[in-house]
Design an enzyme around this catalytic site. Structure first.
Site, PDB file in Angstrom:
ATOM      1  N   CYS A 178       0.835  -1.198   0.000  1.00  0.00           N
ATOM      2  CA  CYS A 178       0.000   0.000   0.000  1.00  0.00           C
ATOM      3  C   CYS A 178       0.871   1.250   0.000  1.00  0.00           C
ATOM      4  CB  CYS A 178      -0.968   0.020   1.188  1.00  0.00           C
ATOM      5  SG  CYS A 178      -0.179  -0.133   2.804  1.00  0.00           S
ATOM      6  N   ARG A 220       1.546   7.029  -7.934  1.00  0.00           N
ATOM      7  CA  ARG A 220       1.975   7.341  -9.305  1.00  0.00           C
ATOM      8  C   ARG A 220       3.384   7.946  -9.340  1.00  0.00           C
ATOM      9  NH1 ARG A 220      -1.590   4.401 -12.256  1.00  0.00           N
ATOM     10  NH2 ARG A 220      -3.729   4.799 -11.575  1.00  0.00           N
ATOM     11  N   ILE A 279       6.623   4.242  -6.301  1.00  0.00           N
ATOM     12  CA  ILE A 279       6.939   3.771  -4.949  1.00  0.00           C
ATOM     13  C   ILE A 279       6.649   2.283  -4.807  1.00  0.00           C
ATOM     14  CG2 ILE A 279       6.319   3.989  -2.520  1.00  0.00           C
ATOM     15  CD1 ILE A 279       5.847   6.962  -3.014  1.00  0.00           C
ATOM     16  N   ASN A 337      -8.785  -5.832  -9.435  1.00  0.00           N
ATOM     17  CA  ASN A 337      -7.791  -4.768  -9.325  1.00  0.00           C
ATOM     18  C   ASN A 337      -6.855  -4.817 -10.532  1.00  0.00           C
ATOM     19  OD1 ASN A 337      -5.911  -2.845  -8.538  1.00  0.00           O
ATOM     20  ND2 ASN A 337      -5.851  -3.533  -6.409  1.00  0.00           N
ATOM     21  N   VAL A 392      -5.231  -2.377 -11.988  1.00  0.00           N
ATOM     22  CA  VAL A 392      -4.019  -1.558 -11.828  1.00  0.00           C
ATOM     23  C   VAL A 392      -2.917  -2.363 -11.150  1.00  0.00           C
ATOM     24  CG1 VAL A 392      -3.056   0.519 -10.764  1.00  0.00           C
ATOM     25  CG2 VAL A 392      -5.351   0.578 -11.769  1.00  0.00           C
ATOM     26  N   TYR A 408       2.195  -5.744 -11.144  1.00  0.00           N
ATOM     27  CA  TYR A 408       2.916  -6.985 -10.880  1.00  0.00           C
ATOM     28  C   TYR A 408       3.425  -7.614 -12.178  1.00  0.00           C
ATOM     29  CZ  TYR A 408       0.576  -6.422  -6.374  1.00  0.00           C
ATOM     30  OH  TYR A 408       0.116  -5.922  -5.180  1.00  0.00           O
TER      31      TYR A 408
END
Length: 304
Positions: free
Chosen positions: A226, A233, A236, A264, A266, A271
């Protein structure tokens, strides 16, 4: 009716932000509502209504809030982020204005736990008493995270809490709470006999021989990825994942697994860019939760 208003000065907080402090004040208003009947001066106190309003914009508690549980009383929430020289961690990855590394302070563990609470309740902002739920979630996650990282949970061979922090600035000293912007967990685990991926259930006829070396059955598992909303964006999450893969490889692990929600898109793309691929054997099994299991081979990883 008449009212009297005055401002009371309040001492500035010890938290240093951008090298300066902001004075704060409280505004108080006393409204006296007269009654039609004659009221003696002795009884006028019954009709005084005092309203205190905190009008200073900086008076609100910073996020994450300070934990008030008895077991967390040792945390210092105005503690400054350690300098680069003080962070003597073996694994570290610098990128842009940030750096990913292992957590070293209890305050960093707490901030990581709060980010996870924010992420968990992000899609439910209108739930009643959501702030109380977040605080309870963060306190439980903080204690569980400390147990995992110090080898007291019994489920992992080793656990790393990776945090992304703002780089040190020559003119600005930030607190830990204002420095940590991302987090994830990397656990080094071992497959059970007969398993080829985490959570697989196989029959006794295909159980692997227990005489084989247990080291070859180790794997890495990434969870709780998280990033704070304001810091997204900026690469990180991807850099934290790359650091996790590097740590797993240095620990002698060949495969790193992660679960992702099927909705999900995004995260799935993130990944995939790192090098994770879907585990087909796990995808063919009925899923209780709407998640997919992904795997990355550290020997062929794109990020290492």
């Amino acid at each position: 009716m008449f009212s009297v208003t005055w401002r009371l000065p309040v001492l500035p907080t010890p938290v240093v932000r951008s090298g300066r402090r902001k004075d704060r004040s409280l505004s108080c208003t006393i409204s006296i509502a007269p009654n039609r009947q004659k009221i003696s001066r002795k009884r006028i106190r019954k009709y005084a209504i005092i309203q205190c309003n905190n009008s200073a914009p900086g008076i609100q508690n910073s996020t994450p809030p300070q934990a008030d549980a008895g077991g967390l009383s040792g945390l210092s929430f105005d503690r400054l982020q350690p300098t680069d020289q003080d962070c003597k961690t073996r694994h570290k990855r610098a990128f842009g204005k940030f750096a990913a590394r292992e957590a070293i302070l209890d305050e960093e563990y707490w901030t990581a736990a709060w980010l996870r609470a924010e992420s968990h309740w992000e899609d439910q902002p209108f739930v009643r008493y959501v702030d109380n739920h977040k605080r309870k979630f963060a306190e439980q996650e903080f204690n569980a995270l400390k147990r995992r990282c110090f080898g007291r949970d019994g489920h992992s061979l080793k656990c790393f809490c990776i945090v992304a922090v703002k780089k040190e600035d020559r003119n600005i000293r930030r607190t830990v709470l204002n420095s940590v912007v991302g987090t994830l967990d990397l656990s080094i685990r071992q497959l059970l006999q007969g398993e080829t991926f985490p959570g697989e259930h196989v029959g006794a006829s295909v159980y692997m021989s227990s005489s084989k070396s247990g080291h070859s059955h180790r794997y890495g598992y990434v969870a709780n990825v998280c990033v704070a909303k304001f810091a997204r964006r900026q690469g990180i999450a991807s850099n934290m994942l790359q650091l996790a893969v590097e740590i797993a490889k240095s620990s002698g692990v060949k495969d790193v697994f992660i679960h992702v929600n099927t909705n999900n898109k995004v995260a799935q793309q993130l990944y995939k860019n790192i090098g994770f691929e879907m585990v087909e054997a796990a995808a063919s099994r009925p899923l209780i939760e709407k998640t997919q299991l992904l795997c990355l081979n550290t020997d062929s990883a794109l990020c290492v």
